[in-house]
Design an enzyme around this catalytic site. Structure first.
Site, PDB file in Angstrom:
ATOM      1  N   LYS A  99       0.843  -1.203   0.000  1.00 12.48           N
ATOM      2  CA  LYS A  99       0.000   0.000   0.000  1.00 12.48           C
ATOM      3  C   LYS A  99       0.874   1.248   0.000  1.00 12.48           C
ATOM      4  CE  LYS A  99       0.959   1.385   4.438  1.00 12.48           C
ATOM      5  NZ  LYS A  99       1.693   2.609   4.742  1.00 12.48           N
ATOM      6  N   ALA A 123       9.961  -0.093   4.513  1.00 11.94           N
ATOM      7  CA  ALA A 123       9.815   0.902   3.454  1.00 11.94           C
ATOM      8  C   ALA A 123       8.622   1.824   3.626  1.00 11.94           C
ATOM      9  CB  ALA A 123       9.686   0.181   2.113  1.00 11.94           C
ATOM     10  N   GLY A 124       7.707   1.474   4.531  1.00 10.01           N
ATOM     11  CA  GLY A 124       6.473   2.257   4.651  1.00 10.01           C
ATOM     12  C   GLY A 124       5.405   1.794   3.687  1.00 10.01           C
ATOM     13  N   MET A 125       5.527   0.533   3.234  1.00  8.66           N
ATOM     14  CA  MET A 125       4.564  -0.011   2.281  1.00  8.66           C
ATOM     15  C   MET A 125       3.790  -1.186   2.862  1.00  8.66           C
ATOM     16  SD  MET A 125       6.508   0.322  -1.316  1.00  8.66           S
ATOM     17  CE  MET A 125       4.951   0.462  -2.184  1.00  8.66           C
ATOM     18  N   ASP A 185      -1.939  -2.071  10.810  1.00  9.83           N
ATOM     19  CA  ASP A 185      -2.262  -2.004   9.383  1.00  9.83           C
ATOM     20  C   ASP A 185      -2.798  -3.328   8.826  1.00  9.83           C
ATOM     21  OD1 ASP A 185      -1.537   0.639   9.124  1.00  9.83           O
ATOM     22  OD2 ASP A 185       0.445   0.235   8.262  1.00  9.83           O
TER      23      ASP A 185
HETATM   24  P1  ATP Z   1       4.922  -0.524   7.612  1.00  2.42           P
HETATM   25  O1  ATP Z   1       4.539   0.200   6.358  1.00  2.42           O
HETATM   26  O2  ATP Z   1       3.805  -1.383   8.166  1.00  2.42           O
HETATM   27  O3  ATP Z   1       5.585   0.334   8.623  1.00  2.42           O
HETATM   28  P2  ATP Z   1       7.371  -1.431   6.618  1.00  2.42           P
HETATM   29  O4  ATP Z   1       7.280  -1.511   5.145  1.00  2.42           O
HETATM   30  O5  ATP Z   1       7.951  -0.164   7.176  1.00  2.42           O
HETATM   31  O6  ATP Z   1       5.949  -1.643   7.196  1.00  2.42           O
HETATM   32  P3  ATP Z   1       8.183  -4.164   6.851  1.00  2.42           P
HETATM   33  O7  ATP Z   1       8.925  -4.389   5.592  1.00  2.42           O
HETATM   34  O8  ATP Z   1       6.788  -4.657   6.924  1.00  2.42           O
HETATM   35  O9  ATP Z   1       8.227  -2.596   7.208  1.00  2.42           O
HETATM   36  O10 ATP Z   1       8.948  -4.828   8.069  1.00  2.42           O
HETATM   37  C1  ATP Z   1      10.006  -4.279   8.754  1.00  2.42           C
HETATM   38  C2  ATP Z   1      10.728  -5.378   9.557  1.00  2.42           C
HETATM   39  O11 ATP Z   1       9.827  -6.364  10.031  1.00  2.42           O
HETATM   40  C3  ATP Z   1      11.740  -6.120   8.694  1.00  2.42           C
HETATM   41  O12 ATP Z   1      12.992  -5.516   8.787  1.00  2.42           O
HETATM   42  C4  ATP Z   1      11.714  -7.553   9.219  1.00  2.42           C
HETATM   43  O13 ATP Z   1      12.782  -7.794  10.102  1.00  2.42           O
HETATM   44  C5  ATP Z   1      10.415  -7.682   9.986  1.00  2.42           C
HETATM   45  N1  ATP Z   1       9.464  -8.622   9.358  1.00  2.42           N
HETATM   46  C6  ATP Z   1       8.753  -9.562   9.957  1.00  2.42           C
HETATM   47  N2  ATP Z   1       7.967 -10.242   9.108  1.00  2.42           N
HETATM   48  C7  ATP Z   1       8.165  -9.705   7.902  1.00  2.42           C
HETATM   49  C8  ATP Z   1       7.638  -9.979   6.606  1.00  2.42           C
HETATM   50  N3  ATP Z   1       6.759 -10.959   6.376  1.00  2.42           N
HETATM   51  N4  ATP Z   1       8.071  -9.214   5.594  1.00  2.42           N
HETATM   52  C9  ATP Z   1       8.961  -8.206   5.811  1.00  2.42           C
HETATM   53  N5  ATP Z   1       9.502  -7.928   7.010  1.00  2.42           N
HETATM   54  C10 ATP Z   1       9.124  -8.666   8.061  1.00  2.42           C
END
Ligand code: ATP
Length: 285
Positions: free
Chosen positions: A9, A96-98, A135
């Site tokens: 997203k 990444a914030g996705m 989320d």
């Molecule tokens: P959000 O937008 O919800 O803040 P995000 O994109 O910032 O998510 P994610 O990539 O979802 O961050 O995850 C960050 C950390 O969570 C990763 O560095 C990893 O160690 C841990 N993690 C646990 N499960 C997963 C998964 N299925 N996919 C990715 N990262 C995961």
């Protein structure tokens, strides 16, 4: 074997209303599914327990993975004794914030419902999902949604009109926790016009939508990582109607009316070395 796509997203608007005494934040966000997805497969196996294989060294394949957490919630709730093997093909940029982890968890609820023919409604999935992350309920539904509360109160909105997106993830990982901890939620000078955005979506007004892109978390992340502002500026120079950081960052997206301009902008971001992971994609509804 069951295969599911888990879509990423972006946030068209992200406002934080206040920090709550329990440490969570009350938010008002407009979430939008985009065409970047992980692929999960689910199969039953002889030996009991849940196993996971991940095609990416940075991501845990043990109980820390949100996929395993979601699968345990389902097997505990529905007293499933059979073994499950899940594999993850990771395409969504990490940290990444996705909502990469959250969308994988959401896919587990759908995947295991199908694998075991469970009587699990979407409402039940969302009630379990919010235990994993704020989320996750949104990711279970996807599409264009107003998200309030800590993220679990969802209202469907009209999908935006067709457009072309450039999504660029600079080579830094941003922790969502760090960003929220450093946000001065109760004294923000600016709040995005979420109601105006809702109206622009209802009108199918792409200019009105792009004019109202806004994310209060930029106040924290952009200060820390100037490359985010550089990418935003470049995308706009290359024809984006507007550009914004998604979620807690550092991913930036630009919205283009013209697909060729979007392709050229992607090349420019790569050439200037501002990001390695750069996609051209669209909204998904
Ligand atoms: P959000 O937008 O919800 O803040 P995000 O994109 O910032 O998510 P994610 O990539 O979802 O961050 O995850 C960050 C950390 O969570 C990763 O560095 C990893 O160690 C841990 N993690 C646990 N499960 C997963 C998964 N299925 N996919 C990715 N990262 C995961």
């Amino acid at each position: 074997m069951i295969t599911r796509k888990a879509y990423a997203k972006i946030n068209l608007c992200l406002d934080v209303l206040r920090r709550r005494p329990d440490g969570y934040h009350d938010v008002k966000m407009i979430m939008q599914t985009v065409g970047i997805y992980d692929v999960l497969t689910f199969e039953k196996k002889e030996e009991p327990g849940i196993t996971l294989t991940v095609d990416h060294a940075e991501i845990p394949a043990d109980g820390d993975n949100l996929i395993v957490k979601a699968a345990r919630l389902v097997t505990d709730t529905y007293q499933i004794k059979e073994g499950i093997h899940i594999s993850l093909q990771k395409n969504i940029p990490i940290a990444a914030g996705m909502a990469g982890g959250s969308t994988d968890a959401a896919a587990v609820f759908h995947g295991l419902k199908e694998l075991f023919d469970l009587p699990m409604s979407v409402e039940e999935m969302k009630a379990l999902g919010v235990k994993i992350g704020a989320d996750v309920p949104y990711c279970i539904e996807g599409g264009t949604k107003l998200s309030e509360g800590i993220g679990e109160v969802l209202t469907p909105l009209l999908a935006p009109p067709k457009a072309h997106l450039v999504i660029a993830k600079p080579d830094i990982n941003v922790s969502t926790k760090f960003v929220y901890e450093n946000l001065h939620a109760n004294s923000l000078a600016y709040h995005p016009d979420v109601d105006g955005m809702t109206e622009a979506l209802a009108q199918g007004d792409l200019q009105g939508i792009t004019k109202r892109l806004g994310n209060v978390l930029e106040t924290v992340t952009v200060k820390e990582y100037p490359v985010i502002e550089e990418i935003k500026t470049l995308l706009k120079e290359k024809g984006a109607l507007n550009a914004l950081m998604s979620g807690s960052g550092p991913t930036v997206f630009g919205i283009f009316a013209d697909e060729k301009e979007a392709e050229t902008a992607r090349e420019s971001v790569l050439l200037k070395g501002l990001a390695k992971q750069v996609f051209v994609t669209e909204f998904v509804n």
